[in-house]
Design a protein around this motif. Structure first.
Motif, short mmCIF file in Angstrom:
data_model
loop_
_atom_site.label_atom_id
_atom_site.label_comp_id
_atom_site.label_asym_id
_atom_site.label_seq_id
_atom_site.Cartn_x
_atom_site.Cartn_y
_atom_site.Cartn_z
N LYS A 1 -7.40 2.85 11.13
CA LYS A 1 -7.11 4.00 11.98
C LYS A 1 -5.61 4.29 12.10
O LYS A 1 -5.12 4.74 13.13
CB LYS A 1 -7.72 3.82 13.37
N LEU A 2 -4.89 4.04 11.02
CA LEU A 2 -3.46 4.29 11.00
C LEU A 2 -3.12 5.75 10.72
O LEU A 2 -1.98 6.17 10.90
CB LEU A 2 -2.77 3.39 9.97
N ALA A 3 -4.12 6.51 10.28
CA ALA A 3 -3.95 7.95 10.04
C ALA A 3 -5.30 8.62 10.19
O ALA A 3 -6.31 8.08 9.74
CB ALA A 3 -3.39 8.20 8.65
N PRO A 4 -5.33 9.79 10.83
CA PRO A 4 -6.59 10.54 10.90
C PRO A 4 -7.06 10.92 9.49
O PRO A 4 -6.28 10.94 8.54
CB PRO A 4 -6.23 11.78 11.70
N LEU B 1 4.47 5.80 -6.46
CA LEU B 1 4.73 6.75 -5.38
C LEU B 1 6.09 6.44 -4.79
O LEU B 1 6.46 5.27 -4.62
CB LEU B 1 3.69 6.60 -4.27
N THR B 2 6.82 7.49 -4.46
CA THR B 2 8.08 7.34 -3.72
C THR B 2 8.00 8.24 -2.49
O THR B 2 7.04 9.00 -2.32
CB THR B 2 9.30 7.73 -4.59
N GLU B 3 9.00 8.14 -1.63
CA GLU B 3 9.11 8.87 -0.37
C GLU B 3 8.19 8.23 0.67
O GLU B 3 6.96 8.22 0.54
CB GLU B 3 8.80 10.36 -0.51
N GLY B 4 8.83 7.72 1.72
CA GLY B 4 8.14 6.94 2.74
C GLY B 4 6.90 7.58 3.34
O GLY B 4 5.84 6.95 3.40
N PRO B 5 6.96 8.83 3.83
CA PRO B 5 5.78 9.44 4.43
C PRO B 5 4.60 9.56 3.47
O PRO B 5 3.44 9.39 3.88
CB PRO B 5 6.27 10.82 4.87
N ALA B 6 4.86 9.82 2.19
CA ALA B 6 3.78 9.90 1.20
C ALA B 6 3.18 8.52 0.98
O ALA B 6 1.95 8.36 0.94
CB ALA B 6 4.30 10.48 -0.11
N ILE B 7 4.03 7.51 0.84
CA ILE B 7 3.55 6.15 0.64
C ILE B 7 2.74 5.70 1.85
O ILE B 7 1.66 5.10 1.71
CB ILE B 7 4.75 5.19 0.41
N ALA B 8 3.24 5.98 3.04
CA ALA B 8 2.56 5.55 4.27
C ALA B 8 1.16 6.14 4.35
O ALA B 8 0.20 5.44 4.71
CB ALA B 8 3.39 5.95 5.48
N GLN B 9 1.03 7.43 4.02
CA GLN B 9 -0.28 8.07 4.08
C GLN B 9 -1.23 7.50 3.03
O GLN B 9 -2.42 7.28 3.30
CB GLN B 9 -0.15 9.58 3.92
N TYR B 10 -0.70 7.23 1.84
CA TYR B 10 -1.54 6.64 0.80
C TYR B 10 -2.08 5.28 1.26
O TYR B 10 -3.29 5.01 1.13
CB TYR B 10 -0.75 6.47 -0.50
N ILE B 11 -1.20 4.43 1.78
CA ILE B 11 -1.63 3.10 2.22
C ILE B 11 -2.68 3.22 3.32
O ILE B 11 -3.71 2.55 3.29
CB ILE B 11 -0.42 2.28 2.71
N PRO C 1 16.02 -4.76 2.80
CA PRO C 1 15.85 -5.20 4.19
C PRO C 1 16.40 -4.19 5.20
O PRO C 1 17.56 -3.76 5.09
CB PRO C 1 16.62 -6.51 4.24
N GLY C 2 15.54 -3.81 6.15
CA GLY C 2 15.97 -2.93 7.23
C GLY C 2 16.04 -1.47 6.89
O GLY C 2 16.24 -0.64 7.78
N ALA C 3 15.89 -1.13 5.63
CA ALA C 3 15.94 0.28 5.22
C ALA C 3 14.61 0.96 5.61
O ALA C 3 13.72 0.35 6.19
CB ALA C 3 16.19 0.39 3.72
N CYS C 4 14.46 2.23 5.26
CA CYS C 4 13.25 2.95 5.63
C CYS C 4 12.01 2.37 4.96
O CYS C 4 10.89 2.68 5.37
CB CYS C 4 13.39 4.44 5.34
N SER C 5 12.20 1.52 3.97
CA SER C 5 11.07 0.83 3.33
C SER C 5 10.39 -0.14 4.27
O SER C 5 9.27 -0.60 3.99
CB SER C 5 11.54 0.10 2.07
N LEU C 6 11.03 -0.48 5.40
CA LEU C 6 10.38 -1.34 6.38
C LEU C 6 9.10 -0.69 6.91
O LEU C 6 8.12 -1.38 7.22
CB LEU C 6 11.34 -1.64 7.54
N SER C 7 9.09 0.62 6.99
CA SER C 7 7.93 1.34 7.53
C SER C 7 6.67 1.09 6.70
O SER C 7 5.66 0.62 7.23
CB SER C 7 8.24 2.83 7.64
N PRO C 8 6.65 1.36 5.38
CA PRO C 8 5.45 1.04 4.61
C PRO C 8 5.16 -0.45 4.54
O PRO C 8 4.00 -0.85 4.40
CB PRO C 8 5.73 1.63 3.22
#
Length: 202
Positions: free
Chosen positions: A81-84, A63-73, A7-14
């Motif tokens: 339209k969450l990523a070009p 997958l680990t690392e927030g930015p990589a996970i976010a782009q995959y999702i 809760p509240g960690a950087c995992s909130l982003s994905p």
């Protein structure tokens, strides 16, 4: 797919991004001190790095690392339209922003959460955070979102990091554009849903 989060960690982003896409997913809470998940699994057997976020796909791939996970999702739901699109110059600009948030803002908070880190060192990182907040304040005085007029995965990430200013007693008043932006992102229904699911709302 399943997202392992704290809760509240950087995992909130994905977590926010998953809700924004409308994709089907499960979540499992992780206690980072005990390294146990809410179902009693040793988290180190899931992710040997021992930290969140971790995304495990239906086929068992991880997958680990927030930015990589976010782009995959985001790429699983291009209509959001969450990523070009991959290969476009705009995608590289998004990656630039994700790296900036990760290395210049996110990691500057890490020493502040460490009770063993000396106060003199924490002051240095607080100054670095202030400098980066000023950068974002200038940007957000011109744009509704960090990449322009479209909400993207970078906004979910920046919002998550900005949440840490409250427990670290960092005042956003000197950064009015950042403060207004944070409130605006917090009002998004899927952001509210993710926060509620993690027990972060009253």
């Amino acid at each position: 797919m399943k997202l392992y989060y704290t809760p509240g960690a950087c995992s909130l982003s994905p977590h926010i991004i998953l809700r924004e896409t409308g994709l089907k997913f499960d979540v499992e809470r992780v206690d980072l001190r005990s390294k146990k998940t809410e179902t009693g699994v040793d988290f180190n057997t899931v992710n040997p790095k021992g930290y969140v976020p971790t995304l495990v796909l239906d086929n068992g791939a991880m997958l680990t690392e927030g930015p990589a996970i976010a782009q995959y999702i985001a790429d699983q739901a291009p209509q959001s339209k969450l990523a070009p699109a991959n290969g476009t110059f705009e995608r590289y600009q998004l990656q630039e922003m994700l790296n900036f948030i990760a290395t210049e803002l996110h990691k500057a908070f890490s020493p502040l959460f460490n009770p063993a880190f000396p106060d003199e060192g924490k002051r240095i990182f607080r100054d670095r955070i202030a400098l980066r907040l000023k950068t974002f304040d200038t940007l957000l005085a011109k744009n509704a979102y960090v990449m322009g007029e479209q909400f993207t995965i970078a906004d979910a990430y920046l919002f998550t990091v900005l949440n840490w200013t409250r427990p670290m007693q960092i005042d956003l008043e000197p950064y009015p554009a950042v403060k207004a932006y944070h409130a605006r992102i917090a009002a998004r229904p899927h952001v509210q849903a993710a926060m509620a699911a993690e027990g972060l709302t009253k």
